[in-house]
Design a protein around this motif. Structure first.
Motif, mmCIF file in Angstrom:
data_model
loop_
_atom_site.group_PDB
_atom_site.id
_atom_site.type_symbol
_atom_site.label_atom_id
_atom_site.label_comp_id
_atom_site.label_asym_id
_atom_site.label_seq_id
_atom_site.Cartn_x
_atom_site.Cartn_y
_atom_site.Cartn_z
ATOM 1 N N LEU A 59 0.845 -1.191 0.000
ATOM 2 C CA LEU A 59 0.000 0.000 0.000
ATOM 3 C C LEU A 59 0.882 1.243 0.000
ATOM 4 O O LEU A 59 1.682 1.447 0.909
ATOM 5 C CB LEU A 59 -0.903 -0.046 1.240
ATOM 6 C CG LEU A 59 -1.887 1.090 1.468
ATOM 7 C CD1 LEU A 59 -2.812 1.285 0.268
ATOM 8 C CD2 LEU A 59 -2.728 0.790 2.713
ATOM 9 N N LEU A 60 0.753 2.028 -1.047
ATOM 10 C CA LEU A 60 1.644 3.175 -1.239
ATOM 11 C C LEU A 60 0.966 4.531 -1.076
ATOM 12 O O LEU A 60 -0.186 4.709 -1.452
ATOM 13 C CB LEU A 60 2.244 3.160 -2.660
ATOM 14 C CG LEU A 60 3.428 2.251 -2.953
ATOM 15 C CD1 LEU A 60 2.951 0.830 -3.171
ATOM 16 C CD2 LEU A 60 4.166 2.747 -4.188
ATOM 17 N N TYR A 61 1.734 5.475 -0.534
ATOM 18 C CA TYR A 61 1.365 6.883 -0.622
ATOM 19 C C TYR A 61 2.610 7.622 -1.087
ATOM 20 O O TYR A 61 3.692 7.044 -1.199
ATOM 21 C CB TYR A 61 0.833 7.428 0.712
ATOM 22 C CG TYR A 61 1.825 7.473 1.843
ATOM 23 C CD1 TYR A 61 1.956 6.398 2.723
ATOM 24 C CD2 TYR A 61 2.647 8.591 2.040
ATOM 25 C CE1 TYR A 61 2.861 6.439 3.767
ATOM 26 C CE2 TYR A 61 3.548 8.641 3.095
ATOM 27 C CZ TYR A 61 3.660 7.565 3.958
ATOM 28 O OH TYR A 61 4.566 7.609 4.983
ATOM 29 N N ASP A 62 2.435 8.894 -1.400
ATOM 30 C CA ASP A 62 3.526 9.731 -1.896
ATOM 31 C C ASP A 62 3.860 10.734 -0.789
ATOM 32 O O ASP A 62 2.971 11.481 -0.353
ATOM 33 C CB ASP A 62 3.002 10.419 -3.179
ATOM 34 C CG ASP A 62 3.898 11.521 -3.715
ATOM 35 O OD1 ASP A 62 4.919 11.838 -3.082
ATOM 36 O OD2 ASP A 62 3.554 12.072 -4.776
ATOM 37 N N ILE A 63 5.105 10.759 -0.342
ATOM 38 C CA ILE A 63 5.478 11.634 0.789
ATOM 39 C C ILE A 63 5.362 13.122 0.448
ATOM 40 O O ILE A 63 5.422 13.965 1.330
ATOM 41 C CB ILE A 63 6.903 11.339 1.312
ATOM 42 C CG1 ILE A 63 7.971 11.696 0.265
ATOM 43 C CG2 ILE A 63 7.053 9.899 1.786
ATOM 44 C CD1 ILE A 63 9.309 12.119 0.861
ATOM 45 N N THR A 64 5.167 13.448 -0.841
ATOM 46 C CA THR A 64 5.001 14.847 -1.247
ATOM 47 C C THR A 64 3.518 15.174 -1.502
ATOM 48 O O THR A 64 3.199 16.246 -2.000
ATOM 49 C CB THR A 64 5.810 15.174 -2.528
ATOM 50 O OG1 THR A 64 5.191 14.556 -3.666
ATOM 51 C CG2 THR A 64 7.236 14.690 -2.421
ATOM 52 N N ASN A 65 2.647 14.224 -1.186
ATOM 53 C CA ASN A 65 1.216 14.390 -1.464
ATOM 54 C C ASN A 65 0.399 13.995 -0.233
ATOM 55 O O ASN A 65 0.172 12.816 0.015
ATOM 56 C CB ASN A 65 0.873 13.520 -2.679
ATOM 57 C CG ASN A 65 -0.592 13.585 -3.065
ATOM 58 O OD1 ASN A 65 -1.480 13.706 -2.225
ATOM 59 N ND2 ASN A 65 -0.850 13.492 -4.355
ATOM 60 N N LYS A 66 -0.028 15.005 0.516
ATOM 61 C CA LYS A 66 -0.750 14.757 1.774
ATOM 62 C C LYS A 66 -2.042 13.977 1.581
ATOM 63 O O LYS A 66 -2.304 13.026 2.332
ATOM 64 C CB LYS A 66 -0.992 16.101 2.495
ATOM 65 C CG LYS A 66 -1.592 15.982 3.880
ATOM 66 C CD LYS A 66 -0.595 15.440 4.886
ATOM 67 C CE LYS A 66 -0.999 15.725 6.339
ATOM 68 N NZ LYS A 66 -2.304 15.184 6.722
ATOM 69 N N PRO A 67 -2.882 14.349 0.587
ATOM 70 C CA PRO A 67 -4.114 13.564 0.395
ATOM 71 C C PRO A 67 -3.851 12.067 0.185
ATOM 72 O O PRO A 67 -4.622 11.235 0.652
ATOM 73 C CB PRO A 67 -4.741 14.192 -0.860
ATOM 74 C CG PRO A 67 -4.244 15.595 -0.856
ATOM 75 C CD PRO A 67 -2.840 15.519 -0.311
ATOM 76 N N SER A 68 -2.749 11.746 -0.515
ATOM 77 C CA SER A 68 -2.462 10.326 -0.758
ATOM 78 C C SER A 68 -2.159 9.594 0.554
ATOM 79 O O SER A 68 -2.425 8.397 0.693
ATOM 80 C CB SER A 68 -1.307 10.151 -1.749
ATOM 81 O OG SER A 68 -0.047 10.392 -1.143
ATOM 82 N N PHE A 69 -1.613 10.339 1.542
ATOM 83 C CA PHE A 69 -1.354 9.774 2.870
ATOM 84 C C PHE A 69 -2.659 9.690 3.668
ATOM 85 O O PHE A 69 -2.943 8.666 4.298
ATOM 86 C CB PHE A 69 -0.331 10.630 3.618
ATOM 87 C CG PHE A 69 -0.044 10.156 5.015
ATOM 88 C CD1 PHE A 69 0.645 8.977 5.245
ATOM 89 C CD2 PHE A 69 -0.482 10.894 6.111
ATOM 90 C CE1 PHE A 69 0.902 8.536 6.543
ATOM 91 C CE2 PHE A 69 -0.226 10.461 7.410
ATOM 92 C CZ PHE A 69 0.467 9.273 7.623
ATOM 93 N N ASP A 70 -3.449 10.750 3.615
ATOM 94 C CA ASP A 70 -4.726 10.765 4.342
ATOM 95 C C ASP A 70 -5.659 9.662 3.848
ATOM 96 O O ASP A 70 -6.470 9.148 4.617
ATOM 97 C CB ASP A 70 -5.408 12.136 4.197
ATOM 98 C CG ASP A 70 -4.617 13.238 4.892
ATOM 99 O OD1 ASP A 70 -3.850 12.920 5.817
ATOM 100 O OD2 ASP A 70 -4.767 14.411 4.506
ATOM 101 N N ASN A 71 -5.545 9.303 2.585
ATOM 102 C CA ASN A 71 -6.412 8.262 2.012
ATOM 103 C C ASN A 71 -6.015 6.849 2.417
ATOM 104 O O ASN A 71 -6.732 5.894 2.133
ATOM 105 C CB ASN A 71 -6.415 8.350 0.480
ATOM 106 C CG ASN A 71 -7.308 9.474 -0.012
ATOM 107 O OD1 ASN A 71 -8.209 9.917 0.697
ATOM 108 N ND2 ASN A 71 -7.058 9.945 -1.224
ATOM 109 N N ILE A 72 -4.860 6.713 3.061
ATOM 110 C CA ILE A 72 -4.402 5.371 3.458
ATOM 111 C C ILE A 72 -5.417 4.681 4.371
ATOM 112 O O ILE A 72 -5.681 3.487 4.239
ATOM 113 C CB ILE A 72 -2.999 5.422 4.130
ATOM 114 C CG1 ILE A 72 -1.926 5.766 3.089
ATOM 115 C CG2 ILE A 72 -2.671 4.106 4.836
ATOM 116 C CD1 ILE A 72 -1.741 4.730 1.968
#
Ligand code: GDP
Ligand code: MG
Length: 167
Positions: free
Chosen positions: A80-93
Motif C-alpha cells: 500500500l503506497l502513498y507519496d510523501i510529497t502528497n498529503k491527500p495520498s497519505f490521508d487516504n491510506i
C-alpha cells in the motif's frame, strides 16, 4: 510441475508511484517524467530468488475500483503506497485500509510504503507520521524511492520473507 507463486497487489492513490516501484523492482530502471497510466489491472511476474511473485499493478482511479475489488480476494500480499510529497495520498491510506479490511483475505500480508523519498525538499508527510500510522494498524513500514531505488528491493524481499513464514 506446478509453479507456485504468491500474488502481490500494489494499491494506493493514482500517481503515488505504484507502476514505477514495480518497474524499478522488476527491471531496475526508472521511467521518469511521463505519467504512465495504468488501466485497470496489469501484472508482471518476478522470479528473483526465493519464490515467484505475481505482482498486480492497479489503477487508483475511482472508475477502476470495482475491477480492483474483484482481485483483492486472490492476493496474498498488498503493498500500500502513498507519496510523501502528497498529503491527500497519505490521508487516504485509512480509506484504503478499510477497503482492504472489506475485500481482502483476513490473513493478507500488508506493507505500507511512503514513496518518492528522493524528493526531500517537497516532503509534506514526515517519516514519523508514516511510522505512527503503520504502528496503529500493525503493519511494517518503509520509505521507498522508485527513482533512486532506495528500499524497493528490500520491500519486496520483506513481503516474500513474510509470506514464506506464513506458508
Ligand atoms: P501510479 O499511478 O501509482 O502507478 O504512479 P506512477 O508509477 O505512474 O508514477 C506517477 C508519477 O510519479 C510519474 O511521473 C513518475 O515518474 C513519478 N514517480 C514515481 N515514483 C517516483 C519516485 O520514487 N520519485 C520521484 N521523484 N518520482 C516518482
Ligand atoms: Mg500505474
Amino acid at each position: 510441475l506446478i509453479m507456485q507463486y504468491y500474488i502481490v497487489m500494489l494499491l494506493g492513490d493514482s500517481a503515488v508511484g505504484k507502476t514505477c516501484v514495480l518497474v524499478r523492482f522488476k527491471d531496475g530502471a526508472f521511467l521518469g517524467g511521463n505519467f504512465i497510466a495504468t488501466v485497470g489491472i496489469d501484472f508482471r511476474v518476478s522470479d528473483k530468488g526465493y519464490r515467484l511473485l505475481k505482482i498486480w499493478d492497479t489503477a487508483g482511479q475511482e472508475r477502476f475500483r470495482s475491477v480492483t475489488h474483484a482481485y483483492y480476494r486472490d492476493a496474498q500480499a498488498l503493498l500500500l503506497l502513498y507519496d510523501i510529497t502528497n498529503k491527500p495520498s497519505f490521508d487516504n491510506i485509512r480509506a484504503w485500509l478499510t477497503e482492504i479490511h472489506d475485500y481482502a483475505q483476513k490473513d493478507v500480508v500488508i506493507m505500507l510504503l511512503g514513496n518518492k523519498s528522493d524528493l526531500a525538499a517537497e516532503r509534506v508527510v514526515k517519516t514519523e507520521e508514516g511510522e505512527k500510522l503503520a504502528k496503529e494498524y500493525g503493519v511494517p513500514f518503509m520509505e521507498t524511492s522508485a527513482k533512486t531505488g532506495v528500499n524497493v528491493e528490500l520491500a519486496f524481499h520483506a513481503i516474500a520473507r513474510e509470506l514464506k513464514h506464513r506458508a
